[in-house]
Design a protein around this motif. Structure first.
Motif, PDB file in Angstrom:
ATOM      1  N   ASP A 155       0.816  -1.223   0.000  1.00 17.83           N
ATOM      2  CA  ASP A 155       0.000   0.000   0.000  1.00 17.83           C
ATOM      3  C   ASP A 155       0.846   1.267   0.000  1.00 17.83           C
ATOM      4  O   ASP A 155       0.396   2.327   0.473  1.00 17.83           O
ATOM      5  CB  ASP A 155      -0.921  -0.017   1.223  1.00 17.83           C
ATOM      6  CG  ASP A 155      -2.130   0.892   1.062  1.00 17.83           C
ATOM      7  OD1 ASP A 155      -2.492   1.191  -0.094  1.00 17.83           O
ATOM      8  OD2 ASP A 155      -2.702   1.300   2.090  1.00 17.83           O
ATOM      9  N   ASP A 156       2.079   1.148  -0.519  1.00 15.69           N
ATOM     10  CA  ASP A 156       3.015   2.278  -0.548  1.00 15.69           C
ATOM     11  C   ASP A 156       3.263   2.878   0.832  1.00 15.69           C
ATOM     12  O   ASP A 156       3.696   4.036   0.949  1.00 15.69           O
ATOM     13  CB  ASP A 156       2.507   3.386  -1.491  1.00 15.69           C
ATOM     14  CG  ASP A 156       2.516   2.952  -2.932  1.00 15.69           C
ATOM     15  OD1 ASP A 156       3.409   2.162  -3.311  1.00 15.69           O
ATOM     16  OD2 ASP A 156       1.619   3.375  -3.700  1.00 15.69           O
ATOM     17  N   ARG A 157       3.000   2.095   1.864  1.00 15.33           N
ATOM     18  CA  ARG A 157       3.138   2.613   3.219  1.00 15.33           C
ATOM     19  C   ARG A 157       4.088   1.771   4.073  1.00 15.33           C
ATOM     20  O   ARG A 157       4.712   2.275   4.990  1.00 15.33           O
ATOM     21  CB  ARG A 157       1.769   2.684   3.909  1.00 15.33           C
ATOM     22  CG  ARG A 157       0.743   3.511   3.140  1.00 15.33           C
ATOM     23  CD  ARG A 157      -0.630   3.437   3.791  1.00 15.33           C
ATOM     24  NE  ARG A 157      -0.648   4.119   5.071  1.00 15.33           N
ATOM     25  CZ  ARG A 157      -0.793   5.436   5.213  1.00 15.33           C
ATOM     26  NH1 ARG A 157      -0.907   6.216   4.155  1.00 15.33           N
ATOM     27  NH2 ARG A 157      -0.806   5.983   6.416  1.00 15.33           N
ATOM     28  N   LEU A 158       4.169   0.488   3.751  1.00 16.24           N
ATOM     29  CA  LEU A 158       4.963  -0.418   4.576  1.00 16.24           C
ATOM     30  C   LEU A 158       5.857  -1.270   3.677  1.00 16.24           C
ATOM     31  O   LEU A 158       5.377  -1.991   2.801  1.00 16.24           O
ATOM     32  CB  LEU A 158       4.063  -1.328   5.421  1.00 16.24           C
ATOM     33  CG  LEU A 158       4.766  -2.336   6.333  1.00 16.24           C
ATOM     34  CD1 LEU A 158       5.544  -1.604   7.429  1.00 16.24           C
ATOM     35  CD2 LEU A 158       3.757  -3.305   6.956  1.00 16.24           C
ATOM     36  N   GLU A 159       7.154  -1.186   3.910  1.00 11.69           N
ATOM     37  CA  GLU A 159       8.106  -2.019   3.185  1.00 11.69           C
ATOM     38  C   GLU A 159       8.530  -3.180   4.104  1.00 11.69           C
ATOM     39  O   GLU A 159       8.884  -2.969   5.266  1.00 11.69           O
ATOM     40  CB  GLU A 159       9.336  -1.201   2.785  1.00 11.69           C
ATOM     41  CG  GLU A 159      10.402  -2.036   2.080  1.00 11.69           C
ATOM     42  CD  GLU A 159      11.695  -1.254   1.879  1.00 11.69           C
ATOM     43  OE1 GLU A 159      12.193  -1.202   0.750  1.00 11.69           O
ATOM     44  OE2 GLU A 159      12.196  -0.704   2.897  1.00 11.69           O
ATOM     45  N   VAL A 160       8.499  -4.389   3.541  1.00 12.89           N
ATOM     46  CA  VAL A 160       8.866  -5.575   4.315  1.00 12.89           C
ATOM     47  C   VAL A 160       9.989  -6.302   3.588  1.00 12.89           C
ATOM     48  O   VAL A 160       9.870  -6.631   2.396  1.00 12.89           O
ATOM     49  CB  VAL A 160       7.669  -6.522   4.503  1.00 12.89           C
ATOM     50  CG1 VAL A 160       8.090  -7.764   5.280  1.00 12.89           C
ATOM     51  CG2 VAL A 160       6.537  -5.810   5.231  1.00 12.89           C
ATOM     52  N   THR A 161      11.076  -6.537   4.291  1.00 16.52           N
ATOM     53  CA  THR A 161      12.225  -7.254   3.744  1.00 16.52           C
ATOM     54  C   THR A 161      12.441  -8.533   4.554  1.00 16.52           C
ATOM     55  O   THR A 161      12.500  -8.485   5.787  1.00 16.52           O
ATOM     56  CB  THR A 161      13.496  -6.392   3.803  1.00 16.52           C
ATOM     57  OG1 THR A 161      13.263  -5.166   3.104  1.00 16.52           O
ATOM     58  CG2 THR A 161      14.666  -7.116   3.173  1.00 16.52           C
ATOM     59  N   ARG A 162      12.544  -9.667   3.872  1.00 15.47           N
ATOM     60  CA  ARG A 162      12.701 -10.959   4.540  1.00 15.47           C
ATOM     61  C   ARG A 162      14.015 -11.598   4.092  1.00 15.47           C
ATOM     62  O   ARG A 162      14.205 -11.921   2.923  1.00 15.47           O
ATOM     63  CB  ARG A 162      11.519 -11.880   4.237  1.00 15.47           C
ATOM     64  CG  ARG A 162      10.146 -11.227   4.404  1.00 15.47           C
ATOM     65  CD  ARG A 162       9.087 -12.255   4.718  1.00 15.47           C
ATOM     66  NE  ARG A 162       9.246 -12.755   6.088  1.00 15.47           N
ATOM     67  CZ  ARG A 162       8.637 -13.839   6.541  1.00 15.47           C
ATOM     68  NH1 ARG A 162       7.856 -14.554   5.742  1.00 15.47           N
ATOM     69  NH2 ARG A 162       8.814 -14.235   7.789  1.00 15.47           N
ATOM     70  N   ARG A 163      14.941 -11.760   5.025  1.00 14.24           N
ATOM     71  CA  ARG A 163      16.267 -12.293   4.747  1.00 14.24           C
ATOM     72  C   ARG A 163      16.400 -13.676   5.399  1.00 14.24           C
ATOM     73  O   ARG A 163      16.124 -13.851   6.586  1.00 14.24           O
ATOM     74  CB  ARG A 163      17.336 -11.361   5.307  1.00 14.24           C
ATOM     75  CG  ARG A 163      18.785 -11.811   5.040  1.00 14.24           C
ATOM     76  CD  ARG A 163      19.763 -10.865   5.717  1.00 14.24           C
ATOM     77  NE  ARG A 163      19.552  -9.500   5.294  1.00 14.24           N
ATOM     78  CZ  ARG A 163      20.087  -8.942   4.202  1.00 14.24           C
ATOM     79  NH1 ARG A 163      20.903  -9.660   3.440  1.00 14.24           N
ATOM     80  NH2 ARG A 163      19.836  -7.692   3.904  1.00 14.24           N
ATOM     81  N   TYR A 164      16.828 -14.667   4.601  1.00  4.71           N
ATOM     82  CA  TYR A 164      17.005 -16.039   5.083  1.00  4.71           C
ATOM     83  C   TYR A 164      18.454 -16.451   4.891  1.00  4.71           C
ATOM     84  O   TYR A 164      19.036 -16.232   3.816  1.00  4.71           O
ATOM     85  CB  TYR A 164      16.104 -17.016   4.316  1.00  4.71           C
ATOM     86  CG  TYR A 164      14.628 -16.757   4.497  1.00  4.71           C
ATOM     87  CD1 TYR A 164      13.917 -17.388   5.504  1.00  4.71           C
ATOM     88  CD2 TYR A 164      13.941 -15.877   3.652  1.00  4.71           C
ATOM     89  CE1 TYR A 164      12.552 -17.156   5.674  1.00  4.71           C
ATOM     90  CE2 TYR A 164      12.592 -15.641   3.806  1.00  4.71           C
ATOM     91  CZ  TYR A 164      11.897 -16.283   4.824  1.00  4.71           C
ATOM     92  OH  TYR A 164      10.558 -16.042   4.977  1.00  4.71           O
TER      93      TYR A 164
END
Length: 596
Positions: A155-164
């Motif tokens: 929603d152009d409001r929350l950036e989520v980065t997932r690192r494994y």
């Protein structure tokens, strides 16, 4: 202790074992606790689809709009080491499945055993978070030989980065996967976040003979571990009927959470404790009827509260997922597992709590591993370990046998006292104690030494039913020590009360039963009425039937134990009759059976 009490004690022990087995397998769903909630169950789950979402857990108004389900294709990326091969998916930016390279799925085939396949949801996927769950499509932004990073903007409001990151060596155990999920507020306003549920994985029955009694999900709060059985959600029950429930949710501090079957588990250990656990029963094989116990698996979601994000701020949730075999020696390594993850072995559950098997089981497992290091065949390691255990407890069992012979020697006097004072229980008890004292016989002398050996045997029982090293280990005609040693299968049946899915010929349980029957025949049983004698003859058959479909390693242990007991009893029977201080010449008869 006279033979009547001994017979009653044995009957109670076997009855307790049967009740323990049935309660673990068919216990009805307990009354909901305050922390347990439920929702409508909906339709059965197709393969690889997530269960219906549970109740929403919102912290204020997230102001995030719920996006539509993405139609973009699902893409996969694989990382691996010498131990595991992890397949990641852009659907939720999570783990699709984990193949265990050193463990086969089927004995006759080379394909590895795979955790989270079939699945209810991607492991470590965000659940109940619209736009970030399995319906969203993350972008693969980077990858190396042991690391992969996914990213999505909601929603152009929350950036989520997932690192494994795959761990191993000094960084951790090779079955461990490290995840760091960073939430970044892209706005200039305070952004509340919902309560987050992270999937731990889906666990399924191992094969067509697995009725699912070992399928559990649980968590550890730093003091104790608590588990939910799959069948607690199935409804039904042995005496009462109750409807299935779609999930059980429990509020607790979560230092780690797990889903597991008999030999494999996933364990999620977050950096910061979670707030609860939601356990769900899911259908993993759509081809099987709902009445088939193998049709359903188990999944669980660990719950975490995320604080609202200030403008432009970030927060990171981090944790480590173990996906591999239930190996005590591995999980007890505090360099890599710092929160008592070895408790998933449940050595201290059930009768183990009563008889301190939680202490003896790890000790015996360590010794058996040492035996296997110089005798590289698990079947022979079980044999040697059984003999070592018998020799270690031999002084106690011999003491019990001597005490039993002393009791047999004075039984005529005891019977005389009973007849003389049969109408006066107080005088009868007083006179019997005087007989015991004069002849220096302890009426409990035959029981106490046997009770001392119980922790060893129950601990060894716990080891043999959960040690993944025994899976697919062969011995003589046995192809798999972790399964029944079936040589011929006659027909498929449905006998859940006995844990049987087919009629078959299993050799080791028959040998075990034969040793028990012969031991009963050569063990002195004086002054036993016909009812007690019939019960003693029936007990070996009952025990053989009860254990008929157990793992071959358990039947092998019981058979070797029985053969040793026969030799021991023969030696005891050949010993001279004891001379007691209070004995009158010719008043006490020899009660040891004559040699045939």
């Amino acid at each position: 202790m006279d033979k009547k009490n001994t017979a009653i004690g044995i009957a109670l022990l076997i009855a307790a074992g049967v009740c323990f087995y049935l309660s673990a397998k068919y216990a009805p769903q307990p009354a909901p606790r305050p922390a347990v909630t439920a929702a409508d169950s909906g339709n059965p789950l197709p393969k690889n689809e997530a269960p219906a979402a549970g109740p929403a857990h919102m912290v204020g108004d997230t102001t995030l709009s719920a996006p539509h389900k993405s139609n973009a294709p699902v893409e996969f990326f694989t990382l691996g080491n010498d131990t595991i091969e992890v397949r990641f998916t852009n659907a939720g930016g999570a783990i699709d499945s984990i193949a265990l390279k050193k463990h086969r799925a089927v004995l006759e085939r080379p394909e590895p055993y795979t955790i989270n396949s079939p699945q209810a949801a991607p492991a470590l996927g965000l659940v109940d978070f619209p736009g970030l769950d399995k319906d969203s499509r993350y972008t693969l932004v980077s990858q190396t030989a042991n690391e992969v990073v996914y990213r999505v903007v909601l929603d152009d409001r929350l950036e989520v980065t997932r690192r494994y990151t795959l761990l191993g060596g000094a960084g951790g155990d090779p079955y461990q996967i490290r995840n760091e999920t960073t939430f970044h507020n892209l706005t200039n306003q305070l952004l509340p976040l919902p309560r987050t549920a992270i999937n731990i994985g889906t666990i399924s029955p191992l094969n067509e003979n697995d009725s699912g009694i070992y399928l559990l999900a649980g968590s550890y709060d730093g003091n104790s571990d608590d588990y939910t059985r799959r069948d607690q959600l199935a409804g039904g029950g042995f005496f009462t009927q109750s409807p299935p429930v779609p999930f059980i949710e429990r509020t607790a501090a979560v230092q780690w959470a797990t889903v597991k079957n008999q030999f494999f588990a996933t364990i999620l250990t977050p950096d910061q404790p979670g707030t609860g656990l939601r356990v769900e029963r899911v259908k993993v094989d759509p081809l099987l009827d709902d009445s088939n116990r193998r049709a359903f698996g188990l999944t669980a979601n660990a719950l975490f509260d995320l604080k609202p994000l200030p403008p432009g701020a970030s927060t990171t949730w981090a944790g480590t997922l173990y996906a591999g075999p239930k190996e005590y020696r591995r999980l007890a390594n505090t360099d890599h597992f710092k929160h008592s993850e070895d408790r998933i072995m449940q050595f201290s559950s059930g009768f183990g709590k009563i008889f301190l098997a939680g202490f003896f089981a790890p000790l015996l497992l360590t010794i058996m591993g040492w035996v296997h290091s110089w005798l590289p065949f698990w079947g022979w390691a079980v044999v040697v370990m059984t003999l070592l255990l018998k020799f270690a407890t031999l002084p106690f069992t011999l003491a019990a046998s001597r005490s039993s012979k002393h009791m047999q020697k004075i039984m005529p006097l005891v019977q005389e006292v009973r007849e003389k004072y049969k109408d006066n229980p107080a005088k009868q008890q007083e006179a019997m104690m005087r007989v015991y004292k004069e002849n220096k016989v302890n009426p409990l002398g035959g029981c106490i030494p046997v009770l001392i050996t119980m922790p060893f045997f129950i601990g060894y029982f716990s080891v043999l039913q959960s040690d993944s090293d025994l899976r697919f280990a062969s011995f003589l005609w046995v192809k798999d020590l972790a399964a029944p040693d079936t040589v011929i299968s006659f027909a498929t049946v449905n006998l859940p009360l006995l844990g049987l899915t087919h009629l078959s010929l299993n050799i080791l349980p028959l040998l075990m039963g034969a040793t028990m029957i012969y031991t009963t025949r050569i063990t002195p049983n004086p002054n036993m009425d016909p009812t007690q004698a019939a019960m003693m003859k029936f007990m070996p058959l009952m025990y053989m039937l009860f254990c008929y479909n157990f793992a071959a390693a358990l039947a092998l242990y019981s058979t070797i134990n029985g053969l040793f007991t026969i030799v021991q009893q023969k030696i005891v029977n050949s010993l001279p009759e004891p001379q007691l201080p209070g004995e009158k010449a010719g008043a006490i008869k020899n009660v040891t059976p004559k040699k045939k």
